[in-house]
Scaffold this motif. Structure first.
Motif, PDB file in Angstrom:
ATOM      1  N   LEU A   1       0.753  -1.218  -0.015  1.00  0.00           N
ATOM      2  CA  LEU A   1      -0.004  -0.119   0.020  1.00  0.00           C
ATOM      3  C   LEU A   1       0.814   1.314  -0.128  1.00  0.00           C
ATOM      4  O   LEU A   1       0.594   2.167  -0.691  1.00  0.00           O
ATOM      5  CB  LEU A   1      -0.541  -0.130   1.222  1.00  0.00           C
ATOM      6  CG  LEU A   1      -1.736   1.059   1.194  1.00  0.00           C
ATOM      7  CD1 LEU A   1      -2.735   0.816   0.317  1.00  0.00           C
ATOM      8  CD2 LEU A   1      -2.608   0.988   2.498  1.00  0.00           C
ATOM      9  N   GLY A   2       1.926   1.262   0.645  1.00  0.00           N
ATOM     10  CA  GLY A   2       2.871   2.377   0.896  1.00  0.00           C
ATOM     11  C   GLY A   2       3.382   2.385  -0.443  1.00  0.00           C
ATOM     12  O   GLY A   2       3.846   3.666  -0.864  1.00  0.00           O
ATOM     13  N   LYS A   3       3.905   1.544  -1.173  1.00  0.00           N
ATOM     14  CA  LYS A   3       4.568   1.454  -2.571  1.00  0.00           C
ATOM     15  C   LYS A   3       3.555   2.092  -3.560  1.00  0.00           C
ATOM     16  O   LYS A   3       4.169   2.774  -4.316  1.00  0.00           O
ATOM     17  CB  LYS A   3       4.894   0.134  -2.829  1.00  0.00           C
ATOM     18  CG  LYS A   3       6.260  -0.117  -3.430  1.00  0.00           C
ATOM     19  CD  LYS A   3       6.635  -1.523  -3.722  1.00  0.00           C
ATOM     20  CE  LYS A   3       7.742  -2.098  -3.163  1.00  0.00           C
ATOM     21  NZ  LYS A   3       8.090  -3.519  -3.682  1.00  0.00           N
ATOM     22  N   SER A   4       2.445   1.679  -3.499  1.00  0.00           N
ATOM     23  CA  SER A   4       1.308   2.250  -4.256  1.00  0.00           C
ATOM     24  C   SER A   4       1.143   3.541  -4.156  1.00  0.00           C
ATOM     25  O   SER A   4       0.824   4.550  -5.114  1.00  0.00           O
ATOM     26  CB  SER A   4      -0.087   1.487  -4.109  1.00  0.00           C
ATOM     27  OG  SER A   4       0.208   0.241  -4.627  1.00  0.00           O
ATOM     28  N   ALA A   5       1.133   4.106  -3.188  1.00  0.00           N
ATOM     29  CA  ALA A   5       0.787   5.545  -2.567  1.00  0.00           C
ATOM     30  C   ALA A   5       2.222   6.305  -2.993  1.00  0.00           C
ATOM     31  O   ALA A   5       1.870   7.476  -3.689  1.00  0.00           O
ATOM     32  CB  ALA A   5       0.478   5.672  -1.203  1.00  0.00           C
ATOM     33  N   ARG A   6       3.242   5.871  -2.970  1.00  0.00           N
ATOM     34  CA  ARG A   6       4.574   6.615  -3.357  1.00  0.00           C
ATOM     35  C   ARG A   6       4.414   6.824  -4.768  1.00  0.00           C
ATOM     36  O   ARG A   6       4.793   7.769  -5.645  1.00  0.00           O
ATOM     37  CB  ARG A   6       5.460   5.760  -2.944  1.00  0.00           C
ATOM     38  CG  ARG A   6       5.947   6.241  -1.694  1.00  0.00           C
ATOM     39  CD  ARG A   6       7.536   5.792  -1.392  1.00  0.00           C
ATOM     40  NE  ARG A   6       7.714   4.522  -1.389  1.00  0.00           N
ATOM     41  CZ  ARG A   6       7.601   3.456  -0.500  1.00  0.00           C
ATOM     42  NH1 ARG A   6       7.155   3.910   0.711  1.00  0.00           N
ATOM     43  NH2 ARG A   6       7.743   2.026  -0.754  1.00  0.00           N
ATOM     44  N   ILE A   7       3.932   5.621  -5.670  1.00  0.00           N
ATOM     45  CA  ILE A   7       4.015   5.447  -7.137  1.00  0.00           C
ATOM     46  C   ILE A   7       2.875   6.786  -7.424  1.00  0.00           C
ATOM     47  O   ILE A   7       2.994   7.611  -8.718  1.00  0.00           O
ATOM     48  CB  ILE A   7       3.619   4.105  -7.637  1.00  0.00           C
ATOM     49  CG1 ILE A   7       4.770   3.370  -7.470  1.00  0.00           C
ATOM     50  CG2 ILE A   7       3.089   4.258  -9.206  1.00  0.00           C
ATOM     51  CD1 ILE A   7       4.555   1.738  -7.832  1.00  0.00           C
ATOM     52  N   LEU A   8       1.751   6.661  -6.960  1.00  0.00           N
ATOM     53  CA  LEU A   8       0.619   7.496  -7.249  1.00  0.00           C
ATOM     54  C   LEU A   8       1.026   9.011  -7.322  1.00  0.00           C
ATOM     55  O   LEU A   8       0.713  10.002  -7.812  1.00  0.00           O
ATOM     56  CB  LEU A   8      -0.645   7.257  -6.580  1.00  0.00           C
ATOM     57  CG  LEU A   8      -1.873   8.011  -6.819  1.00  0.00           C
ATOM     58  CD1 LEU A   8      -2.461   7.975  -8.134  1.00  0.00           C
ATOM     59  CD2 LEU A   8      -2.649   7.948  -5.618  1.00  0.00           C
ATOM     60  N   LYS A   9       2.015   9.190  -5.966  1.00  0.00           N
ATOM     61  CA  LYS A   9       2.211  10.406  -5.848  1.00  0.00           C
ATOM     62  C   LYS A   9       3.241  10.972  -6.677  1.00  0.00           C
ATOM     63  O   LYS A   9       3.120  12.249  -7.197  1.00  0.00           O
ATOM     64  CB  LYS A   9       2.801  10.424  -4.267  1.00  0.00           C
ATOM     65  CG  LYS A   9       2.983  11.887  -3.645  1.00  0.00           C
ATOM     66  CD  LYS A   9       3.828  11.669  -2.381  1.00  0.00           C
ATOM     67  CE  LYS A   9       3.646  13.164  -1.539  1.00  0.00           C
ATOM     68  NZ  LYS A   9       4.263  12.635  -0.183  1.00  0.00           N
ATOM     69  N   SER A  10       4.145  10.162  -7.293  1.00  0.00           N
ATOM     70  CA  SER A  10       5.098  10.756  -8.149  1.00  0.00           C
ATOM     71  C   SER A  10       4.379  10.841  -9.369  1.00  0.00           C
ATOM     72  O   SER A  10       4.718  11.751 -10.120  1.00  0.00           O
ATOM     73  CB  SER A  10       6.285   9.410  -8.094  1.00  0.00           C
ATOM     74  OG  SER A  10       5.754   8.351  -8.661  1.00  0.00           O
ATOM     75  N   GLU A  11       3.563   9.918  -9.933  1.00  0.00           N
ATOM     76  CA  GLU A  11       2.877  10.275 -11.230  1.00  0.00           C
ATOM     77  C   GLU A  11       2.216  11.434 -11.195  1.00  0.00           C
ATOM     78  O   GLU A  11       2.151  12.289 -12.139  1.00  0.00           O
ATOM     79  CB  GLU A  11       1.966   9.044 -11.551  1.00  0.00           C
ATOM     80  CG  GLU A  11       2.712   7.782 -11.724  1.00  0.00           C
ATOM     81  CD  GLU A  11       3.495   7.799 -12.914  1.00  0.00           C
ATOM     82  OE1 GLU A  11       3.122   8.466 -14.104  1.00  0.00           O
ATOM     83  OE2 GLU A  11       4.724   7.184 -13.253  1.00  0.00           O
ATOM     84  N   ALA A  12       1.328  12.019 -10.196  1.00  0.00           N
ATOM     85  CA  ALA A  12       0.617  12.958  -9.982  1.00  0.00           C
ATOM     86  C   ALA A  12       1.643  14.255 -10.093  1.00  0.00           C
ATOM     87  O   ALA A  12       1.221  15.267 -10.690  1.00  0.00           O
ATOM     88  CB  ALA A  12      -0.118  13.254  -8.681  1.00  0.00           C
ATOM     89  N   ARG A  13       3.009  14.240  -9.487  1.00  0.00           N
ATOM     90  CA  ARG A  13       3.813  15.298  -9.383  1.00  0.00           C
ATOM     91  C   ARG A  13       4.283  15.356 -10.900  1.00  0.00           C
ATOM     92  O   ARG A  13       4.343  16.442 -11.408  1.00  0.00           O
ATOM     93  CB  ARG A  13       4.889  15.092  -8.446  1.00  0.00           C
ATOM     94  CG  ARG A  13       5.852  16.133  -8.269  1.00  0.00           C
ATOM     95  CD  ARG A  13       7.056  15.938  -7.213  1.00  0.00           C
ATOM     96  NE  ARG A  13       6.594  15.385  -5.873  1.00  0.00           N
ATOM     97  CZ  ARG A  13       6.852  14.475  -5.156  1.00  0.00           C
ATOM     98  NH1 ARG A  13       7.411  13.671  -5.731  1.00  0.00           N
ATOM     99  NH2 ARG A  13       6.121  14.045  -4.120  1.00  0.00           N
ATOM    100  N   ALA A  14       4.419  14.254 -11.491  1.00  0.00           N
ATOM    101  CA  ALA A  14       4.951  14.383 -12.976  1.00  0.00           C
ATOM    102  C   ALA A  14       3.874  15.037 -13.980  1.00  0.00           C
ATOM    103  O   ALA A  14       4.385  15.586 -14.794  1.00  0.00           O
ATOM    104  CB  ALA A  14       5.317  12.934 -13.443  1.00  0.00           C
ATOM    105  N   MET A  15       2.764  14.575 -13.645  1.00  0.00           N
ATOM    106  CA  MET A  15       1.733  15.399 -14.451  1.00  0.00           C
ATOM    107  C   MET A  15       1.632  16.756 -14.246  1.00  0.00           C
ATOM    108  O   MET A  15       1.624  17.501 -15.062  1.00  0.00           O
ATOM    109  CB  MET A  15       0.150  14.479 -14.218  1.00  0.00           C
ATOM    110  CG  MET A  15       0.293  13.210 -14.845  1.00  0.00           C
ATOM    111  SD  MET A  15      -1.296  12.374 -14.617  1.00  0.00           S
ATOM    112  CE  MET A  15      -2.500  13.310 -15.213  1.00  0.00           C
ATOM    113  N   ARG A  16       1.640  17.230 -12.907  1.00  0.00           N
ATOM    114  CA  ARG A  16       1.536  18.700 -12.786  1.00  0.00           C
ATOM    115  C   ARG A  16       2.689  19.449 -13.253  1.00  0.00           C
ATOM    116  O   ARG A  16       2.769  20.409 -14.100  1.00  0.00           O
ATOM    117  CB  ARG A  16       1.699  18.712 -11.309  1.00  0.00           C
ATOM    118  CG  ARG A  16       0.109  18.936 -10.445  1.00  0.00           C
ATOM    119  CD  ARG A  16       0.131  19.459  -9.069  1.00  0.00           C
ATOM    120  NE  ARG A  16       0.058  18.168  -8.450  1.00  0.00           N
ATOM    121  CZ  ARG A  16       0.932  17.696  -7.172  1.00  0.00           C
ATOM    122  NH1 ARG A  16       1.779  18.498  -7.000  1.00  0.00           N
ATOM    123  NH2 ARG A  16       0.559  16.533  -6.869  1.00  0.00           N
TER     124      ARG A  16
END
Length: 57
Positions: free
Chosen positions: A34-49
Motif C-alpha cells: 500500500l505504501g509503494k502504491s501511494a508513492r507511485i501515485l504521488k510521483s505520477e501526480a507530481r510528474a503530470m503537474r
C-alpha cells in the motif's frame, strides 16, 4: 448527526477485524504494498503537474 464520527475505539475495532481477517503474517506485506502504491501515485501526480506547467497550451 455524526459529530464525532471517528473515535479511538473505532480504530481499535477496525484493526482487530483486519488482524482477524488477514492474519498477522500478511498485514506487513499489505502495508508495504500500500505504501509503494501511494508513492507511485504521488510521483505520477507530481510528474503530470510538472508536465502541465511546462507545456503552454
Amino acid at each position: 448527526m455524526l459529530r464525532n464520527g471517528l473515535e479511538p475505539w473505532h480504530l481499535i475495532i477496525v484493526l482487530v477485524v483486519c488482524l482477524m481477517l488477514f492474519g498477522s503474517k500478511k498485514l506487513p506485506d499489505m502495508a508495504r504494498s500500500l505504501g509503494k502504491s501511494a508513492r507511485i501515485l504521488k510521483s505520477e501526480a507530481r510528474a503530470m503537474r510538472s508536465e502541465n506547467s511546462q507545456d503552454p497550451a
